[in-house]
Design a protein around this motif. Structure first.
Motif, PDB file in Angstrom:
ATOM      1  N   UNK A  25       0.844  -1.211   0.000  1.00 31.20           N
ATOM      2  CA  UNK A  25       0.000   0.000   0.000  1.00 31.20           C
ATOM      3  C   UNK A  25       0.875   1.255   0.000  1.00 31.20           C
ATOM      4  N   UNK A  26       1.965   1.222   0.779  1.00 32.02           N
ATOM      5  CA  UNK A  26       2.832   2.406   0.831  1.00 32.02           C
ATOM      6  C   UNK A  26       3.521   2.640  -0.516  1.00 32.02           C
ATOM      7  N   UNK A  27       3.791   1.565  -1.250  1.00 31.58           N
ATOM      8  CA  UNK A  27       4.399   1.727  -2.574  1.00 31.58           C
ATOM      9  C   UNK A  27       3.411   2.396  -3.526  1.00 31.58           C
ATOM     10  N   UNK A  28       2.175   1.927  -3.498  1.00 35.28           N
ATOM     11  CA  UNK A  28       1.140   2.564  -4.317  1.00 35.28           C
ATOM     12  C   UNK A  28       0.989   4.030  -3.921  1.00 35.28           C
ATOM     13  N   UNK A  29       0.910   4.278  -2.613  1.00 25.43           N
ATOM     14  CA  UNK A  29       0.741   5.656  -2.134  1.00 25.43           C
ATOM     15  C   UNK A  29       1.926   6.530  -2.530  1.00 25.43           C
ATOM     16  N   UNK A  30       3.129   5.967  -2.453  1.00 24.96           N
ATOM     17  CA  UNK A  30       4.320   6.739  -2.806  1.00 24.96           C
ATOM     18  C   UNK A  30       4.338   7.141  -4.265  1.00 24.96           C
ATOM     19  N   UNK A  31       4.002   6.207  -5.140  1.00 19.92           N
ATOM     20  CA  UNK A  31       3.969   6.530  -6.573  1.00 19.92           C
ATOM     21  C   UNK A  31       2.827   7.484  -6.897  1.00 19.92           C
ATOM     22  N   UNK A  32       1.679   7.294  -6.244  1.00 15.86           N
ATOM     23  CA  UNK A  32       0.559   8.207  -6.473  1.00 15.86           C
ATOM     24  C   UNK A  32       0.942   9.617  -6.034  1.00 15.86           C
ATOM     25  N   UNK A  33       1.527   9.729  -4.852  1.00 13.71           N
ATOM     26  CA  UNK A  33       1.934  11.043  -4.352  1.00 13.71           C
ATOM     27  C   UNK A  33       2.958  11.684  -5.285  1.00 13.71           C
ATOM     28  N   UNK A  34       3.864  10.875  -5.809  1.00 16.32           N
ATOM     29  CA  UNK A  34       4.860  11.404  -6.741  1.00 16.32           C
ATOM     30  C   UNK A  34       4.182  11.925  -8.009  1.00 16.32           C
ATOM     31  N   UNK A  35       3.145  11.241  -8.452  1.00  9.86           N
ATOM     32  CA  UNK A  35       2.440  11.695  -9.656  1.00  9.86           C
ATOM     33  C   UNK A  35       1.681  12.997  -9.401  1.00  9.86           C
ATOM     34  N   UNK A  36       1.277  13.209  -8.157  1.00  7.72           N
ATOM     35  CA  UNK A  36       0.525  14.417  -7.798  1.00  7.72           C
ATOM     36  C   UNK A  36       1.432  15.576  -7.381  1.00  7.72           C
ATOM     37  N   UNK A  37       2.485  15.254  -6.645  1.00  8.92           N
ATOM     38  CA  UNK A  37       3.403  16.266  -6.104  1.00  8.92           C
ATOM     39  C   UNK A  37       4.813  15.884  -6.521  1.00  8.92           C
ATOM     40  N   UNK A  38       5.152  16.226  -7.727  1.00  9.51           N
ATOM     41  CA  UNK A  38       6.395  15.776  -8.350  1.00  9.51           C
ATOM     42  C   UNK A  38       7.563  16.648  -7.897  1.00  9.51           C
ATOM     43  N   UNK A  39       7.956  16.432  -6.638  1.00  9.16           N
ATOM     44  CA  UNK A  39       9.034  17.231  -6.047  1.00  9.16           C
ATOM     45  C   UNK A  39      10.201  16.326  -5.671  1.00  9.16           C
ATOM     46  N   UNK A  40      11.314  16.938  -5.378  1.00 16.95           N
ATOM     47  CA  UNK A  40      12.493  16.185  -4.949  1.00 16.95           C
ATOM     48  C   UNK A  40      12.206  15.427  -3.652  1.00 16.95           C
ATOM     49  N   UNK A  41      11.551  16.099  -2.708  1.00 17.41           N
ATOM     50  CA  UNK A  41      11.242  15.446  -1.432  1.00 17.41           C
ATOM     51  C   UNK A  41      10.332  14.239  -1.629  1.00 17.41           C
TER      52      UNK A  41
END
Length: 117
Positions: A25-41
């Motif tokens: 679930x955290x992997x899905x959430x991490x990639x989703x968040x990256x797609x939404x907030x494409x920042x270095x952090x």
């Protein structure tokens, strides 16, 4: 396997190991968040959850003497190598690759260890 819309873990990805499913679930959430907030952090956070999950999953495999451990570890290393080249902002094609990789990796590779860990 089709990438779910919205991009989120669902029961079709369940491995029957609660800790692994939670980490997936955290992997899905991490990639989703990256797609939404494409920042270095966000990229660093996403990489971190993948590294931690692969370490945990491989630890369980090794402890159980899982017969496909080396092959599975190599697949993880290949993905991390690709991810290691990502720079923020991450190209959409790379995020899409990560999403497609994950939704295919779980049912084709992770499901092989069901009942064996």
């Amino acid at each position: 396997v089709k990438v779910p819309e919205p991009f989120a873990w669902n029961e079709s990805f369940a491995t029957s190991y609660k800790n692994i499913d939670l980490e997936h679930r955290t992997l899905f959430n991490g990639l989703f968040a990256l797609s939404e907030f494409n920042t270095r952090d966000q990229l660093l956070a996403c990489k971190e959850v993948f590294v931690m999950h692969f370490r945990d999953e491989q630890g369980q495999m090794e402890k159980a003497n899982y017969e496909h451990f080396e092959e599975h570890r190599g697949i993880h290393e290949g993905f991390l190598e690709k991810m290691g080249h990502w720079k923020a902002p991450v190209a959409q094609k790379d995020i899409k690759f990560g999403m497609e990789w994950l939704v295919n990796h779980i049912p084709t590779e992770d499901f092989k260890y069901k009942g064996k860990l």
